[in-house]
Write an enzyme that holds these catalytic residues in place. Sequence first.
Site, PDB file in Angstrom:
ATOM      1  N   CYS A 103      34.293  42.428  43.571  1.00 38.70           N
ATOM      2  CA  CYS A 103      32.863  42.554  43.262  1.00 38.70           C
ATOM      3  C   CYS A 103      31.951  41.759  44.189  1.00 38.70           C
ATOM      4  O   CYS A 103      31.123  42.337  44.884  1.00 38.70           O
ATOM      5  CB  CYS A 103      32.626  42.135  41.815  1.00 38.70           C
ATOM      6  SG  CYS A 103      33.656  43.060  40.679  1.00 38.70           S
ATOM      7  N   GLY A 112      36.315  35.759  46.152  1.00 44.48           N
ATOM      8  CA  GLY A 112      36.996  36.986  46.558  1.00 44.48           C
ATOM      9  C   GLY A 112      36.818  38.007  45.453  1.00 44.48           C
ATOM     10  O   GLY A 112      35.871  37.932  44.674  1.00 44.48           O
ATOM     11  N   PHE A 146      29.733  28.098  38.060  1.00 47.78           N
ATOM     12  CA  PHE A 146      29.811  28.605  39.436  1.00 47.78           C
ATOM     13  C   PHE A 146      29.402  27.561  40.463  1.00 47.78           C
ATOM     14  O   PHE A 146      28.714  27.843  41.439  1.00 47.78           O
ATOM     15  CB  PHE A 146      29.006  29.915  39.586  1.00 47.78           C
ATOM     16  CG  PHE A 146      29.764  31.074  39.004  1.00 47.78           C
ATOM     17  CD1 PHE A 146      29.874  31.223  37.628  1.00 47.78           C
ATOM     18  CD2 PHE A 146      30.433  31.976  39.806  1.00 47.78           C
ATOM     19  CE1 PHE A 146      30.618  32.247  37.067  1.00 47.78           C
ATOM     20  CE2 PHE A 146      31.187  33.003  39.269  1.00 47.78           C
ATOM     21  CZ  PHE A 146      31.275  33.129  37.886  1.00 47.78           C
ATOM     22  N   GLY A 166      35.560  25.300  46.824  1.00 48.24           N
ATOM     23  CA  GLY A 166      36.959  25.668  47.052  1.00 48.24           C
ATOM     24  C   GLY A 166      37.114  26.555  48.260  1.00 48.24           C
ATOM     25  O   GLY A 166      36.513  26.294  49.307  1.00 48.24           O
TER      26      GLY A 166
HETATM   27  C1  UGA Z   1      32.199  38.887  38.895  1.00 47.69           C
HETATM   28  C2  UGA Z   1      31.049  38.432  37.971  1.00 47.69           C
HETATM   29  O1  UGA Z   1      31.283  37.090  37.526  1.00 47.69           O
HETATM   30  C3  UGA Z   1      30.934  39.369  36.760  1.00 47.69           C
HETATM   31  O2  UGA Z   1      29.802  38.982  35.978  1.00 47.69           O
HETATM   32  C4  UGA Z   1      30.743  40.810  37.262  1.00 47.69           C
HETATM   33  O3  UGA Z   1      30.683  41.714  36.181  1.00 47.69           O
HETATM   34  C5  UGA Z   1      31.927  41.180  38.141  1.00 47.69           C
HETATM   35  O4  UGA Z   1      31.981  40.261  39.260  1.00 47.69           O
HETATM   36  C6  UGA Z   1      31.685  42.600  38.626  1.00 47.69           C
HETATM   37  O5  UGA Z   1      30.674  42.833  39.303  1.00 47.69           O
HETATM   38  O6  UGA Z   1      32.436  43.487  38.244  1.00 47.69           O
HETATM   39  P1  UGA Z   1      34.867  38.598  38.889  1.00 47.69           P
HETATM   40  O7  UGA Z   1      34.801  39.118  40.296  1.00 47.69           O
HETATM   41  O8  UGA Z   1      35.841  39.195  37.943  1.00 47.69           O
HETATM   42  O9  UGA Z   1      33.419  38.744  38.178  1.00 47.69           O
HETATM   43  O10 UGA Z   1      35.227  37.061  38.978  1.00 47.69           O
HETATM   44  P2  UGA Z   1      34.452  35.664  38.913  1.00 47.69           P
HETATM   45  O11 UGA Z   1      35.017  34.873  37.824  1.00 47.69           O
HETATM   46  O12 UGA Z   1      32.999  35.835  38.955  1.00 47.69           O
HETATM   47  O13 UGA Z   1      34.946  35.013  40.287  1.00 47.69           O
HETATM   48  C7  UGA Z   1      34.644  35.606  41.534  1.00 47.69           C
HETATM   49  C8  UGA Z   1      35.164  34.746  42.650  1.00 47.69           C
HETATM   50  O14 UGA Z   1      34.401  33.550  42.762  1.00 47.69           O
HETATM   51  C9  UGA Z   1      36.617  34.273  42.484  1.00 47.69           C
HETATM   52  O15 UGA Z   1      37.268  34.419  43.728  1.00 47.69           O
HETATM   53  C10 UGA Z   1      36.515  32.818  42.100  1.00 47.69           C
HETATM   54  O16 UGA Z   1      37.609  32.066  42.520  1.00 47.69           O
HETATM   55  C11 UGA Z   1      35.261  32.433  42.855  1.00 47.69           C
HETATM   56  N1  UGA Z   1      34.563  31.265  42.267  1.00 47.69           N
HETATM   57  C12 UGA Z   1      33.998  31.356  41.035  1.00 47.69           C
HETATM   58  C13 UGA Z   1      34.442  30.093  42.992  1.00 47.69           C
HETATM   59  O17 UGA Z   1      34.942  29.976  44.137  1.00 47.69           O
HETATM   60  N2  UGA Z   1      33.761  29.030  42.447  1.00 47.69           N
HETATM   61  C14 UGA Z   1      33.188  29.108  41.220  1.00 47.69           C
HETATM   62  O18 UGA Z   1      32.575  28.107  40.789  1.00 47.69           O
HETATM   63  C15 UGA Z   1      33.313  30.285  40.495  1.00 47.69           C
END
Ligand code: UGA
Length: 454
Positions: free
Chosen positions: A260, A257, A249, A253
Amino acid sequence: MNDIAVIGTSYVGLTTGVAFADMGNRVVCVDVDEGKIARLKAGKLPIHEPGLHEVVMRSVSAGRLSFSTSYEEGLKRAEFVFIAVGTPDDGTGGADLSQVRAAAQSVAEHMHRPIVVVNKSTVPIGTGDVVTRIINEHRRTSVEFSVVSNPEFLREGSALLDCLQPDRVVLGGPREAAERVAQLYRPLGCPVIITDIRTAEMIKYASNAFLATRISFINEIAAVCERLDADVKEVARGMGLDQRIGPHFLNAGLGFGGSCFPKDVRALMRMATDAGQHPQLLQAVMDINADRRRWVVERLRERLGDLAGKKIALLGVAFKPDTDDVRDAPALTIIRLLRDAGAHVTSYDPEAGEQARRDMPDIDLQPDPYTAVTGADAVVLVTEWKEFRFLDLDRLRRAMSGTTFIDGRNVYDPAEMRSAGFDYLGVARGAGADDSMAGEEIYLDTAVTRSDPV
Ligand code: UGA
């Protein structure tokens, strides 16, 4: 084998039900949406999630998984009922609990045997007490029950894997009931934390808010790197190798979004404010995130001048790869901002087109990346789908009328993009960024070890 009912068949409910069925339990997934249940019975899943379809089919044909709109049927044998319904933003930043309340009432009205009610939905602290009260008010008999909080940490795009290989399971509630739920997770062999119900509810919000904070932190560092000509990708890599920080994380970028992070950070802010605590860090996390969408428009203006009449192509509409979800997707905000500036926006996404059209009926969606960029003054990569890593760059550039390429997820090697003829801009990559030597870790002779005095 245990009998389990799961209420709700979206990401969390369906994946939880499928995972428990795959672990050998008998699971009935209940949803009030008749169309959804009819489609599930016909083998059609409501979400795009790698690997899920195969396991659904396997569990259904083994007789361990079934779908129903009837609470009566779902709760006939159930010893555990998982509530996994939506808790969307209520329009004021708080969580709308109407689906949780309705599910709790229906569970109460159909309980026939002692049952453990497990709440998986992301709910404000104190909701466990609300669920207990509702069930007490509506149960017909004096059937015993306990309420346990069991927040879910799965990510869209890797939901099943996350469900079957969790870092931890968090359970909050009366010890005996929590221990019974812990036994359900035993086959997964992961750490289980048992705590009180309010603490378990808070662990979920604090975890999501912390991950969102890491993203906004690295995006703030990116904004500074951009001005001082440093490469944020290498900065994140250098930071991430510190075991106290870790690599996850830290991808700078266009911000976070999805259904969650934005919703949960807002809900936590609301809870803090209602409790008399000013959530100043969380406010900054949201502000920085909103700035990331505007960053695209500012950079395009710098390169193309007035955007009125310009054609901009977006690659990716989903809020992240491997999902068709467009909730709070950066792409939709960027499209609105660009349209406000008078630009014409085309876009392409491998999976999310249909969902995007529901949110934005007049979105100009194209069937492939090359058609989307045809005649474009600039291209913006918004979602880092794997297929975008393997584009025919020459064909792409020739199809465009301009050469501007904004890589909102730092997917490409800047040097390679420039030599392919693009006016390439990544997120804070620094003028000298060259991925051919990026992240090189040189292991020195081990004559000097960590424990030796320096
Ligand atoms: C997130 C959490 O990671 C899960 O642990 C949690 O269960 C879930 O929310 C929830 O509450 O239901 P999710 O929303 O599916 O999961 O996606 P992520 O992979 O966490 O990414 C979230 C956003 O952060 C995306 O838009 C992604 O592009 C962005 N992101 C992620 C970044 O901009 N940079 C990063 O380094 C990582």
